[in-house]
Every structure is written in structure tokens, then in C-alpha cells.
Design a protein around this motif. Structure first.
Motif, PDB file in Angstrom:
ATOM      1  N   PHE A 253      47.965  -6.765  51.701  1.00 23.59           N
ATOM      2  CA  PHE A 253      47.282  -5.112  51.779  1.00 23.59           C
ATOM      3  C   PHE A 253      46.937  -4.322  53.067  1.00 23.59           C
ATOM      4  CE2 PHE A 253      45.771  -6.697  48.317  1.00 23.59           C
ATOM      5  CZ  PHE A 253      47.303  -4.858  46.608  1.00 23.59           C
ATOM      6  N   PHE A 254      47.847  -3.833  53.168  1.00 23.54           N
ATOM      7  CA  PHE A 254      47.602  -3.601  54.951  1.00 23.54           C
ATOM      8  C   PHE A 254      47.382  -2.104  55.101  1.00 23.54           C
ATOM      9  CE2 PHE A 254      49.779  -6.881  54.762  1.00 23.54           C
ATOM     10  CZ  PHE A 254      49.686  -8.853  56.383  1.00 23.54           C
ATOM     11  N   GLU A 255      46.775  -1.630  56.184  1.00 25.42           N
ATOM     12  CA  GLU A 255      46.623  -0.680  56.414  1.00 25.42           C
ATOM     13  C   GLU A 255      46.534   0.039  58.517  1.00 25.42           C
ATOM     14  OE1 GLU A 255      42.171   3.001  56.270  1.00 25.42           O
ATOM     15  OE2 GLU A 255      42.570   0.426  56.378  1.00 25.42           O
ATOM     16  N   ARG A 256      47.203   0.880  58.363  1.00 28.73           N
ATOM     17  CA  ARG A 256      47.629   1.108  60.077  1.00 28.73           C
ATOM     18  C   ARG A 256      46.292   1.701  60.624  1.00 28.73           C
ATOM     19  NH1 ARG A 256      52.288   6.153  60.441  1.00 28.73           N
ATOM     20  NH2 ARG A 256      51.059   6.371  59.902  1.00 28.73           N
ATOM     21  N   ASP A 257      46.172   1.547  61.639  1.00 31.21           N
ATOM     22  CA  ASP A 257      45.033   0.850  62.917  1.00 31.21           C
ATOM     23  C   ASP A 257      45.112   2.392  63.905  1.00 31.21           C
ATOM     24  OD1 ASP A 257      46.273   0.514  64.526  1.00 31.21           O
ATOM     25  OD2 ASP A 257      45.434  -1.344  65.295  1.00 31.21           O
ATOM     26  N   ALA A 258      44.431   3.239  64.576  1.00 33.62           N
ATOM     27  CA  ALA A 258      44.605   4.486  65.032  1.00 33.62           C
ATOM     28  C   ALA A 258      45.770   4.127  66.319  1.00 33.62           C
ATOM     29  CB  ALA A 258      43.306   4.603  65.960  1.00 33.62           C
ATOM     30  N   ASN A 259      46.309   2.539  66.637  1.00 35.55           N
ATOM     31  CA  ASN A 259      47.282   2.318  67.483  1.00 35.55           C
ATOM     32  C   ASN A 259      48.558   1.917  66.773  1.00 35.55           C
ATOM     33  OD1 ASN A 259      45.639   2.359  69.499  1.00 35.55           O
ATOM     34  ND2 ASN A 259      44.834   0.529  69.052  1.00 35.55           N
ATOM     35  N   GLY A 260      48.762   2.586  65.563  1.00 36.12           N
ATOM     36  CA  GLY A 260      49.574   2.442  64.710  1.00 36.12           C
ATOM     37  C   GLY A 260      50.069   1.286  64.569  1.00 36.12           C
ATOM     38  N   LYS A 261      49.534  -0.119  64.376  1.00 32.71           N
ATOM     39  CA  LYS A 261      48.996  -1.304  64.205  1.00 32.71           C
ATOM     40  C   LYS A 261      48.938  -1.654  63.103  1.00 32.71           C
ATOM     41  CE  LYS A 261      49.658  -3.453  68.941  1.00 32.71           C
ATOM     42  NZ  LYS A 261      49.082  -4.370  69.448  1.00 32.71           N
ATOM     43  N   TYR A 262      50.224  -2.225  62.067  1.00 32.29           N
ATOM     44  CA  TYR A 262      49.047  -3.035  60.719  1.00 32.29           C
ATOM     45  C   TYR A 262      48.311  -4.013  60.376  1.00 32.29           C
ATOM     46  CZ  TYR A 262      52.219   0.661  58.036  1.00 32.29           C
ATOM     47  OH  TYR A 262      53.525   1.790  58.344  1.00 32.29           O
ATOM     48  N   GLN A 263      46.616  -3.405  60.584  1.00 30.24           N
ATOM     49  CA  GLN A 263      45.887  -4.514  59.977  1.00 30.24           C
ATOM     50  C   GLN A 263      45.429  -4.699  58.435  1.00 30.24           C
ATOM     51  OE1 GLN A 263      44.993  -6.194  62.364  1.00 30.24           O
ATOM     52  NE2 GLN A 263      45.695  -4.116  64.106  1.00 30.24           N
ATOM     53  N   PRO A 264      45.718  -6.459  58.260  1.00 29.36           N
ATOM     54  CA  PRO A 264      45.234  -6.181  56.773  1.00 29.36           C
ATOM     55  C   PRO A 264      44.098  -6.322  56.306  1.00 29.36           C
ATOM     56  CG  PRO A 264      45.099  -8.961  58.463  1.00 29.36           C
ATOM     57  CD  PRO A 264      46.078  -7.630  59.521  1.00 29.36           C
TER      58      PRO A 264
END
Length: 204
Positions: free
Chosen positions: A185-196
Motif C-alpha cells: 500500500f502506498f500514499e502520495r505525499d505533498a511532493n507527489g511521491k508515493y510512500q509505502p
């Protein structure tokens, strides 16, 4: 001796001896009870994660099958890699299928050829290269050879007919023994990158 056979008023020590609780320090009893309680909670959490993993994989497979049926095809929702996004792109679910690799008897022939090369290399040979080659055959924590490290040897450029023969034997010895499914599962951070989203207590 199993816990159910331990008489009342006694505790079993690490050597299997029955010790009267009256002879055990209070702090040792308190520690024992604390460790058992927190370990029980950890096992409950482990079971919960295991059950949810099965549910997650089943749900992803069912959704893929449902999506395919809308186009009149049946693709087998439990197979292959797939990435699913929420409508706003904030969340990403990845189902990955990893092949489980093993090696047949030809790996031993390859290893002997590699050992011949290493025995005949001069003492001035690159020590880092020797370390890489030797570590490729180390067992992991599950007492298994690492397919990635062994196959990684094939990327080394070594001008020796025996080495080339060994690399060919490694390639031919690879056997696909199964596949293992993972869901991440990943969530997009404020910089547009997906973080696990970590489900590992060591990194959460």
C-alpha cells in the motif's frame, strides 16, 4: 514439559526445571508475566495481519475479475502484477507476484568451476571481487541460497572459459518452484511521491 503439566505454585525455567515460585524473585515473576502478556498480544497482531493479507489478495483478485468481466473476458484475477489507484490518485495498492527460484544439481558443478578459478587466481587478485563471489553462496536466515546473489554473478565480466562455463551452468540450473503473492500500500505525499504504508513494526 508443556505448561498444562506444570503444578500450581511452580514455574518452568529455561532448562526445563520446575522451580517453586517461592524461590523465584518477585521481579523475575513480574518480568515473566509481562513478557508472556505482550507476546500474546504480538501473536494476536500477527494472526490479524496474516488473515488480512489473505483477504486483501482475495479482494484484489475479485476486483480484477469483476473489471475484466465488464469487457467480456475472464483473465483469472489471482494472476499477475496489478496496480490500483484511488480516483484522486492519493492511494495506490500493488499486488505483485514473485517467482520462487531454486537451483538443481548443476549449481554444484558451477560452484566447483568457480572454485577452480579462485584457486588459480594470483594472490594479487581483487579481494573485493573474491568477497562478492564467496558471499553469493552464503545461506540466508532461512538456510536457503539467495537466487538474486547467485544470479548476480552473471553480471561480472571475467575472461576465463571456466567462469563462462560456470555462468552458463548457473543459468541452466535455475528452476521456478512456485510463486508468492504480495500486496503493498502506498500514499502520495505533498511532493507527489508515493510512500509505502509500512505494516512492519520495525519500520512503522
Amino acid at each position: 514439559m508443556t505448561p498444562c503439566t506444570i503444578p500450581a505454585g511452580y514455574r518452568e525455567d529455561a532448562k526445563g526445571n520446575l522451580i517453586p515460585e517461592s524461590n523465584i524473585r518477585e521481579v523475575d515473576i513480574a518480568r515473566d508475566e509481562f513478557v508472556r502478556e505482550i507476546f500474546r498480544r504480538a501473536l494476536d497482531l500477527h494472526d490479524l495481519i496474516s488473515r488480512n493479507k489473505i483477504d486483501f489478495l482475495g479482494d484484489v483478485a475479485a476486483f480484477c475479475e469483476l473489471s475484466a468481466e465488464k469487457y467480456g473476458v475472464s483473465r483469472g484475477g489471482e494472476k499477475g502484477n496489478v496496480t490500483l489507484y484511488s480516483f484522486d490518485g492519493r492511494y495506490k495498492v500493488v499486488r505483485a507476484m514473485a517467482e520462487m527460484l531454486d537451483f538443481d544439481e548443476r549449481l554444484q558443478a558451477a560452484r566447483e568451476l568457480i572454485n577452480e578459478c579462485m584457486r588459480e587466481w594470483s594472490d594479487g587478485a581483487n579481494s573485493n571481487l573474491r568477497a562478492v563471489i564467496e558471499s553469493a553462496f552464503d545461506l540466508d536466515r532461512d538456510s536457503r541460497l539467495s537466487a538474486s546473489r547467485i544470479l548476480g554473478l552473471r553480471r561480472l565480466k571475467i575472461d576465463d572459459p571456466r567462469w563462462e562455463q560456470a555462468m552458463a551452468a548457473i543459468g541452466e540450473s535455475v528452476q521456478v518452484t512456485g510463486a508468492k503473492a504480495y500486496v503493498r500500500f502506498f500514499e502520495r505525499d505533498a511532493n507527489g511521491k508515493y510512500q509505502p504504508v509500512s505494516l512492519d513494526m520495525a519500520t512503522a
